[in-house]
Write an enzyme that holds these catalytic residues in place. Structure first.
Site, PDB file in Angstrom:
ATOM      1  N   GLU A  68      -8.468  -7.942  -5.677  1.00  0.00           N
ATOM      2  CA  GLU A  68      -9.629  -8.475  -4.942  1.00  0.00           C
ATOM      3  C   GLU A  68     -10.538  -7.376  -4.409  1.00  0.00           C
ATOM      4  O   GLU A  68     -11.644  -7.667  -3.916  1.00  0.00           O
ATOM      5  CB  GLU A  68      -9.167  -9.393  -3.795  1.00  0.00           C
ATOM      6  CG  GLU A  68      -8.658  -8.705  -2.550  1.00  0.00           C
ATOM      7  CD  GLU A  68      -7.234  -8.195  -2.612  1.00  0.00           C
ATOM      8  OE1 GLU A  68      -6.653  -7.924  -1.556  1.00  0.00           O
ATOM      9  OE2 GLU A  68      -6.695  -8.050  -3.741  1.00  0.00           O
TER      10      GLU A  68
ATOM     11  N   CYS B 170      -0.125  -7.271  -2.275  1.00  0.00           N
ATOM     12  CA  CYS B 170       0.148  -6.183  -1.329  1.00  0.00           C
ATOM     13  C   CYS B 170       1.166  -6.628  -0.270  1.00  0.00           C
ATOM     14  O   CYS B 170       2.332  -6.762  -0.578  1.00  0.00           O
ATOM     15  CB  CYS B 170      -1.140  -5.634  -0.719  1.00  0.00           C
ATOM     16  SG  CYS B 170      -0.913  -3.992   0.037  1.00  0.00           S
TER      17      CYS B 170
ATOM     18  N   HIS C 107      -4.480  -4.278  -5.322  1.00  0.00           N
ATOM     19  CA  HIS C 107      -5.461  -5.245  -4.801  1.00  0.00           C
ATOM     20  C   HIS C 107      -6.517  -5.603  -5.841  1.00  0.00           C
ATOM     21  O   HIS C 107      -7.591  -4.985  -5.872  1.00  0.00           O
ATOM     22  CB  HIS C 107      -6.169  -4.653  -3.584  1.00  0.00           C
ATOM     23  CG  HIS C 107      -5.366  -4.623  -2.336  1.00  0.00           C
ATOM     24  ND1 HIS C 107      -5.246  -5.703  -1.489  1.00  0.00           N
ATOM     25  CD2 HIS C 107      -4.647  -3.623  -1.776  1.00  0.00           C
ATOM     26  CE1 HIS C 107      -4.495  -5.382  -0.458  1.00  0.00           C
ATOM     27  NE2 HIS C 107      -4.106  -4.117  -0.611  1.00  0.00           N
TER      28      HIS C 107
END
Length: 227
Positions: free
Chosen positions: A174, A94, A172
């Site tokens: 994560e 990002c 993302h």
């Protein structure tokens, strides 16, 4: 293998109480795959001595814009170029994706098309992958020599590869559904249009390919390849 995590943003207390800071989230994923980690909160002015402080590097997301005037951004850009010159692998997510592009000659802007939040599908070289996104800024001009690895109609430069030593993604991997829902509930209101938040909420539970992106990261760090 030791991965240095460069933390470029801070989570509010309401989120950090549950998940820790961005560096903690990335460290858990990396350590689960057998990596050693160390972290520097560059957003607070903490920097490593140089690329030699780790075997590979990862730059996190952030609420900040790569183009904003912050004291820590020029030294971070210089560190990115030093890591590139050292030959050590570097991954960006990002904001990390954006600041790498900017540091290497690309351009980042607040995208005129608005926000991407929640599950989005991207066309990767080996097929489509769905990943949670949360961004308004985008890379709008890529540096010379960067290869486009993933794209979709909303985000033309969704993943970039630089000479098999730097790899970055806009979305993302994560972010799981719980974290994305917390962002929708606590970070989005008043910032992201309500219709987009509700659309993202409706997509919670959509199967994602986040594990496949983490597989890419692991191979890239260990072997210098994505597949």
């Amino acid at each position: 293998m030791k991965i240095g995590i460069l933390q470029t943003g801070l989570l509010p207390d309401s989120l950090s109480a549950r998940w820790g800071q961005y560096a903690d989230i990335f460290a858990r994923h990396l350590e689960a795959r057998g990596f050693e980690t160390a972290a520097w909160s560059v957003v607070e002015g903490a920097f490593p001595d140089g690329p030699q402080a780790a075997d590979g590097w990862l730059i996190t997301g952030s609420k900040h814009g790569a183009y904003e005037d912050h004291d820590w951004i020029p030294p971070l850009e210089a560190l990115i170029r030093d890591i590139r010159d050292s030959g050590r692998p570097l991954v960006g997510v990002c904001f990390g994706h954006q600041i790498i592009a900017q540091a290497l000659g690309g351009r980042v802007e607040k995208y005129e098309g608005g926000w991407a939040v929640g599950a989005h599908t991207y066309d990767f070289r080996d097929g489509p992958k769905t990943i949670n996104a949360w961004h308004q800024d985008q890379v709008i001009a890529v540096p010379d020599g960067a290869e486009i690895v993933a794209t979709n109609p909303f985000c033309a430069y969704a993943a970039l590869l630089y000479a098999d030593r730097i790899y970055s993604v806009q979305a993302h991997p994560e972010f799981d559904d719980d974290f994305t829902q917390a962002l929708i509930d606590e970070r989005g209101p008043g910032i992201v249009p309500d219709a987009l938040l509700e659309g993202a909420r409706a997509k919670l539970g959509t199967p994602t390919d986040r594990a496949a992106i983490w597989d890419q990261f692991e191979r890239f760090f260990r072997e210098g390849r994505l597949t």
